[in-house]
Design a protein around this motif. Structure first.
Motif, PDB file in Angstrom:
ATOM      1  N   TRP A   1       0.680  -1.465  -0.022  1.00 19.11           N
ATOM      2  CA  TRP A   1      -0.392   0.161   0.252  1.00 19.11           C
ATOM      3  C   TRP A   1       0.650   1.102  -0.101  1.00 19.11           C
ATOM      4  O   TRP A   1       1.954   1.712   0.338  1.00 19.11           O
ATOM      5  CB  TRP A   1      -0.859  -0.310   1.335  1.00 19.11           C
ATOM      6  CG  TRP A   1      -1.861   1.590   1.740  1.00 19.11           C
ATOM      7  CD1 TRP A   1      -2.622   1.901   0.220  1.00 19.11           C
ATOM      8  CD2 TRP A   1      -2.374   1.786   2.379  1.00 19.11           C
ATOM      9  NE1 TRP A   1      -3.288   2.855   0.290  1.00 19.11           N
ATOM     10  CE2 TRP A   1      -2.870   3.276   2.053  1.00 19.11           C
ATOM     11  CE3 TRP A   1      -2.369   1.271   3.592  1.00 19.11           C
ATOM     12  CZ2 TRP A   1      -4.032   3.680   2.700  1.00 19.11           C
ATOM     13  CZ3 TRP A   1      -2.928   2.034   4.616  1.00 19.11           C
ATOM     14  CH2 TRP A   1      -3.394   3.383   4.561  1.00 19.11           C
ATOM     15  N   LEU A   2       0.571   2.454  -0.820  1.00 20.70           N
ATOM     16  CA  LEU A   2       1.481   2.924  -1.514  1.00 20.70           C
ATOM     17  C   LEU A   2       0.502   4.094  -1.222  1.00 20.70           C
ATOM     18  O   LEU A   2      -0.231   4.736  -1.827  1.00 20.70           O
ATOM     19  CB  LEU A   2       2.190   3.339  -2.229  1.00 20.70           C
ATOM     20  CG  LEU A   2       2.901   4.744  -3.358  1.00 20.70           C
ATOM     21  CD1 LEU A   2       4.023   4.339  -3.735  1.00 20.70           C
ATOM     22  CD2 LEU A   2       2.008   5.247  -4.092  1.00 20.70           C
ATOM     23  N   VAL A   3       0.973   5.427   0.081  1.00 22.81           N
ATOM     24  CA  VAL A   3       0.260   7.384  -0.763  1.00 22.81           C
ATOM     25  C   VAL A   3       1.185   7.634  -0.364  1.00 22.81           C
ATOM     26  O   VAL A   3       2.707   8.199   0.166  1.00 22.81           O
ATOM     27  CB  VAL A   3      -0.478   6.844   1.431  1.00 22.81           C
ATOM     28  CG1 VAL A   3      -1.090   8.822   1.726  1.00 22.81           C
ATOM     29  CG2 VAL A   3      -1.073   5.891   1.681  1.00 22.81           C
ATOM     30  N   GLU A   4       0.856   8.951  -1.807  1.00 24.26           N
ATOM     31  CA  GLU A   4       1.831   9.807  -1.632  1.00 24.26           C
ATOM     32  C   GLU A   4       1.439  11.029  -2.155  1.00 24.26           C
ATOM     33  O   GLU A   4      -0.430  10.486  -2.740  1.00 24.26           O
ATOM     34  CB  GLU A   4       2.819   8.973  -3.084  1.00 24.26           C
ATOM     35  CG  GLU A   4       3.623   9.966  -3.877  1.00 24.26           C
ATOM     36  CD  GLU A   4       4.821  11.193  -2.167  1.00 24.26           C
ATOM     37  OE1 GLU A   4       5.131  10.056  -2.074  1.00 24.26           O
ATOM     38  OE2 GLU A   4       4.434  12.225  -3.621  1.00 24.26           O
ATOM     39  N   ALA A   5       1.249  12.353  -1.646  1.00 28.16           N
ATOM     40  CA  ALA A   5       0.918  13.682  -1.907  1.00 28.16           C
ATOM     41  C   ALA A   5       1.044  14.443  -3.645  1.00 28.16           C
ATOM     42  O   ALA A   5       0.534  14.686  -3.850  1.00 28.16           O
ATOM     43  CB  ALA A   5       1.357  14.452  -1.427  1.00 28.16           C
ATOM     44  N   ASN A   6       2.052  13.312  -4.171  1.00 23.94           N
ATOM     45  CA  ASN A   6       3.123  14.470  -5.466  1.00 23.94           C
ATOM     46  C   ASN A   6       1.975  13.093  -6.400  1.00 23.94           C
ATOM     47  O   ASN A   6       2.728  12.084  -6.806  1.00 23.94           O
ATOM     48  CB  ASN A   6       4.446  14.083  -5.447  1.00 23.94           C
ATOM     49  CG  ASN A   6       4.733  14.622  -6.582  1.00 23.94           C
ATOM     50  OD1 ASN A   6       4.147  14.369  -7.922  1.00 23.94           O
ATOM     51  ND2 ASN A   6       5.523  15.512  -6.319  1.00 23.94           N
ATOM     52  N   PRO A   7       1.300  13.931  -7.255  1.00 17.05           N
ATOM     53  CA  PRO A   7       0.827  13.077  -8.595  1.00 17.05           C
ATOM     54  C   PRO A   7       2.170  12.722  -9.164  1.00 17.05           C
ATOM     55  O   PRO A   7       1.588  11.218 -10.218  1.00 17.05           O
ATOM     56  CB  PRO A   7       0.225  13.759  -9.423  1.00 17.05           C
ATOM     57  CG  PRO A   7      -0.210  15.510  -8.023  1.00 17.05           C
ATOM     58  CD  PRO A   7       0.985  15.039  -7.393  1.00 17.05           C
ATOM     59  N   VAL A   8       3.312  12.879  -9.539  1.00 13.80           N
ATOM     60  CA  VAL A   8       4.151  12.642 -10.654  1.00 13.80           C
ATOM     61  C   VAL A   8       4.535  11.412  -9.478  1.00 13.80           C
ATOM     62  O   VAL A   8       4.924  10.218 -10.301  1.00 13.80           O
ATOM     63  CB  VAL A   8       5.099  13.694 -11.091  1.00 13.80           C
ATOM     64  CG1 VAL A   8       6.217  13.016 -11.887  1.00 13.80           C
ATOM     65  CG2 VAL A   8       4.678  14.350 -11.080  1.00 13.80           C
ATOM     66  N   GLY A   9       4.991  11.280  -8.470  1.00 13.54           N
ATOM     67  CA  GLY A   9       4.931  10.141  -8.028  1.00 13.54           C
ATOM     68  C   GLY A   9       3.891   9.345  -7.863  1.00 13.54           C
ATOM     69  O   GLY A   9       4.722   7.890  -8.030  1.00 13.54           O
TER      70      GLY A   9
ATOM     71  N   HIS B   1      -2.953  11.021  -1.764  1.00 17.64           N
ATOM     72  CA  HIS B   1      -2.839  11.351  -0.567  1.00 17.64           C
ATOM     73  C   HIS B   1      -2.200  12.301  -0.210  1.00 17.64           C
ATOM     74  O   HIS B   1      -1.254  11.422   0.023  1.00 17.64           O
ATOM     75  CB  HIS B   1      -3.948   9.884  -0.286  1.00 17.64           C
ATOM     76  CG  HIS B   1      -4.500  10.496   1.096  1.00 17.64           C
ATOM     77  ND1 HIS B   1      -5.988  11.409   1.951  1.00 17.64           N
ATOM     78  CD2 HIS B   1      -3.552  11.021   2.929  1.00 17.64           C
ATOM     79  CE1 HIS B   1      -5.943  11.513   2.928  1.00 17.64           C
ATOM     80  NE2 HIS B   1      -4.486  11.187   3.478  1.00 17.64           N
ATOM     81  N   CYS B   2      -3.324  13.305   0.441  1.00 19.22           N
ATOM     82  CA  CYS B   2      -1.755  14.416   0.729  1.00 19.22           C
ATOM     83  C   CYS B   2      -2.471  13.471   2.763  1.00 19.22           C
ATOM     84  O   CYS B   2      -3.773  14.219   3.249  1.00 19.22           O
ATOM     85  CB  CYS B   2      -2.096  15.325   0.978  1.00 19.22           C
ATOM     86  SG  CYS B   2      -1.279  16.892   2.042  1.00 19.22           S
ATOM     87  N   TRP B   3      -1.751  13.860   3.343  1.00 26.64           N
ATOM     88  CA  TRP B   3      -1.775  14.017   5.077  1.00 26.64           C
ATOM     89  C   TRP B   3      -2.125  14.492   5.741  1.00 26.64           C
ATOM     90  O   TRP B   3      -2.437  14.833   6.507  1.00 26.64           O
ATOM     91  CB  TRP B   3      -0.569  13.052   5.880  1.00 26.64           C
ATOM     92  CG  TRP B   3      -0.126  10.784   5.138  1.00 26.64           C
ATOM     93  CD1 TRP B   3       0.579  11.249   4.665  1.00 26.64           C
ATOM     94  CD2 TRP B   3      -0.805  10.583   5.985  1.00 26.64           C
ATOM     95  NE1 TRP B   3       0.706   9.713   4.398  1.00 26.64           N
ATOM     96  CE2 TRP B   3      -0.382   8.961   4.736  1.00 26.64           C
ATOM     97  CE3 TRP B   3      -2.334  10.126   6.169  1.00 26.64           C
ATOM     98  CZ2 TRP B   3      -0.969   7.947   4.766  1.00 26.64           C
ATOM     99  CZ3 TRP B   3      -2.969   9.083   6.307  1.00 26.64           C
ATOM    100  CH2 TRP B   3      -1.907   7.795   6.176  1.00 26.64           C
ATOM    101  N   GLN B   4      -1.745  16.494   5.361  1.00 26.01           N
ATOM    102  CA  GLN B   4      -1.876  17.563   5.461  1.00 26.01           C
ATOM    103  C   GLN B   4      -3.602  17.569   5.936  1.00 26.01           C
ATOM    104  O   GLN B   4      -3.573  18.407   6.232  1.00 26.01           O
ATOM    105  CB  GLN B   4      -1.180  18.607   5.001  1.00 26.01           C
ATOM    106  CG  GLN B   4       0.270  18.273   5.168  1.00 26.01           C
ATOM    107  CD  GLN B   4       0.582  18.802   6.383  1.00 26.01           C
ATOM    108  OE1 GLN B   4       0.415  18.351   7.658  1.00 26.01           O
ATOM    109  NE2 GLN B   4       1.705  20.360   6.184  1.00 26.01           N
ATOM    110  N   LYS B   5      -4.103  17.344   5.013  1.00 25.11           N
ATOM    111  CA  LYS B   5      -5.479  17.621   4.728  1.00 25.11           C
ATOM    112  C   LYS B   5      -6.866  17.047   6.014  1.00 25.11           C
ATOM    113  O   LYS B   5      -7.931  17.744   5.476  1.00 25.11           O
ATOM    114  CB  LYS B   5      -6.179  17.280   3.751  1.00 25.11           C
ATOM    115  CG  LYS B   5      -5.948  17.660   2.102  1.00 25.11           C
ATOM    116  CD  LYS B   5      -5.962  18.072   1.067  1.00 25.11           C
ATOM    117  CE  LYS B   5      -5.534  18.172   0.177  1.00 25.11           C
ATOM    118  NZ  LYS B   5      -5.937  17.893  -1.339  1.00 25.11           N
ATOM    119  N   GLY B   6      -6.291  15.945   6.874  1.00 25.39           N
ATOM    120  CA  GLY B   6      -6.960  15.313   7.919  1.00 25.39           C
ATOM    121  C   GLY B   6      -8.070  14.515   7.924  1.00 25.39           C
ATOM    122  O   GLY B   6      -8.920  14.565   7.847  1.00 25.39           O
ATOM    123  N   LYS B   7      -8.274  14.388   6.502  1.00 23.73           N
ATOM    124  CA  LYS B   7      -8.911  13.706   6.091  1.00 23.73           C
ATOM    125  C   LYS B   7      -8.550  11.978   5.515  1.00 23.73           C
ATOM    126  O   LYS B   7      -7.156  12.378   5.723  1.00 23.73           O
ATOM    127  CB  LYS B   7      -9.647  14.031   4.094  1.00 23.73           C
ATOM    128  CG  LYS B   7     -10.644  15.117   4.322  1.00 23.73           C
ATOM    129  CD  LYS B   7     -10.682  14.909   2.627  1.00 23.73           C
ATOM    130  CE  LYS B   7     -11.779  16.452   2.871  1.00 23.73           C
ATOM    131  NZ  LYS B   7     -11.187  16.982   0.958  1.00 23.73           N
TER     132      LYS B   7
END
Ligand SMILES: C[S@@+](CC[C@H](N)C(=O)[O-])C[C@H]1O[C@@H](n2cnc3c(N)ncnc32)[C@H](O)[C@@H]1O
Length: 424
Positions: free
Chosen positions: A76-84, A272-278
């Motif tokens: 399971w990968l979570v990443e905020a950067n769309p290019v990543g 996903h960005c962990w900063q958004k609280g969602k």
């Protein structure tokens, strides 16, 4: 719980990996701050068994996820950067396809090659190539069964108008014409959804050499436009990329065939960005056995800005690029704020609190973090305090040096890192 024997082995290993060979995902597309694939490979073997779920909440281009899949784990990968996310999706997709049928990636590469050659010759592109016409469909069907989101859903999320206006600040007009021609040609149902994602990854990967700003990626991150424009052989860059990537995929050894030996979804990717609280919209139904990650380092790199050319390709406007950078934990842009290091450490722990809720009760955690010599010790010590309060004590801390090539690539003076392992 990690055994005394494995602990001893981990303690005696050369974590600098000075003989390091380039890993798959970062070899197919440049990205700053990636770690050597030997780090996740070793940690995955030590801290999990086949079939278990490996979680990387700052997944970058998917180094951990790919190694997990290669070794028969779920990832399971979570990443905020769309290019990543795009690079990771493509790299892991290729490995899963190879695990299903050795020849599939090569056939997809050949389909792209045919379309590029037709662009060069300005000839009609055969929409279907007799013997291989079913391969894109087979690929999409297989990945829909093994990856969440499916290629069709992931492609739909990328489907925005290319921001040509911003690209024109970097790339000569004649080269832009070639890129336009190829993107029109490759936007074809005959490639299937995964084939189109592969094409998008290829174009994204060659945008930097196709641009006229050749000094360094730092200039791209800093928005220093080229003074002179030079036409580049865009099609040749694409063909070279195809050969190189095909070679890398061929060489990648799959220890265990995840696609064949396991049924159902084996790879989840959350943009996903962990900063958004969602909460991440995509998440696995099973808890993770191990979290292995290299979080962003305070004030080190602006991942978003470094990838601005690719973000324009994905349709991002200048405003959206800036906004994404603002949400990056530890972004370099924030380094002038008096509280930047504390903010970074707090953000890491706040995110870790959410991430821990996806872990199994006896799961372990491994972090690659900046060494105290870099003046960022508040990050590792806050993580330790938080996990200790969750009855997950630190069992090991290993020091490693970053080999010169990697240190030079980064904007920081960080030369050493630590690897912290926590376990029940
Ligand atoms: C050190 S890099 C990880 C590189 C990865 N280990 C690899 O080899 O590709 C840290 C990653 O954290 C991501 N990141 C930064 N802030 C984030 C946030 N708020 N949510 C999710 N990811 C974030 C960055 O985009 C970057 O890709």
């Amino acid at each position: 719980m990690i055994s005394a024997r494995i602990k001893r082995q981990l303690e005696t290993l050369d974590w600098d990996f000075s003989e390091h060979l380039q890993g798959t995902s970062k070899a197919i597309h440049w990205y700053p701050g990636t770690f050597p694939s030997e780090i996740p490979t070793t940690l995955i073997q030590a801290l999990s068994v086949k079939g278990e779920l490996v979680f990387d909440p700052y997944g970058g281009v998917g180094t951990t996820a790919l190694e997990a899949l290669r070794q028969g784990r779920k990832a399971w990968l979570v990443e905020a950067n769309p290019v990543g996310c795009l690079i990771a999706y493509t790299a892991c997709g290729l490995i899963l396809l190879k695990s299903q049928e050795e020849s599939i990636p090569s056939i997809l590469f050949e389909l792209l090659r045919t379309k590029i050659t037709a662009c060069i010759n300005s000839s009609e592109v055969p929409d279907r190539i007799a013997t291989d016409e079913h391969i894109p469909k087979i690929s999409d069907r297989f990945l829909t069964q093994t990856v969440e989101p499916s290629p069709a859903r992931f492609l739909r999320a990328q489907n925005r108008e290319i921001n040509w206006k911003s690209l024109e600040n970097w790339i000569a007009r004649e080269t832009i014409t070639d890129i336009r021609k190829l993107t029109d040609t490759l936007n074809s149902k005959s490639l299937g959804s995964f084939g189109q994602l592969l094409a998008l990854t290829m174009i994204s990967a060659v945008l930097r050499p196709a641009s006229s700003q050749t000094q360094s990626w730092g200039h791209i991150a800093d928005n220093v436009w080229p003074k002179k424009f030079e036409k580049k052989d865009f099609y040749k860059l694409c063909l070279n990329w195809l050969s190189r990537t095909e070679g890398i995929i061929k060489k990648t050894v799959i220890d265990n065939h995840p696609g064949k030996s396991q049924s159902g979804i084996v790879f989840w990717l959350s943009s996903h960005c962990w900063q958004k609280g969602k909460k991440p919209r995509v998440s696995p139904s099973v808890p993770a056995s191990v979290l292995i990650t290299s979080p962003p380092y305070a004030g080190a790199i602006d991942y978003t800005l470094s990838q601005r050319l690719s973000l324009y390709l994905l349709g991002y406007t200048e405003e959206e690029v800036k906004k994404l950078c603002g949400l990056e934990i530890g972004a370099r842009r924030k380094r002038f704020l008096a509280t930047s290091k504390n903010d970074w450490a707090n953000d890491l722990v706040e995110a870790l609190e959410q991430q821990a809720s996806y872990m199994s009760e006896d799961g372990s955690f491994a972090f690659v973090l900046p060494h105290k010599d870099s003046g960022r010790e508040i990050g590792p010590s806050n993580i330790e305090e938080f996990l200790d309060s969750k009855n997950c004590p630190k069992i090991m801390e290993i020091e490693r040096s970053i080999i010169q090539g990697r240190a030079r690539q980064s904007w920081t003076s960080i030369k050493k890192e630590i690897i912290q392992i926590y376990s029940y």
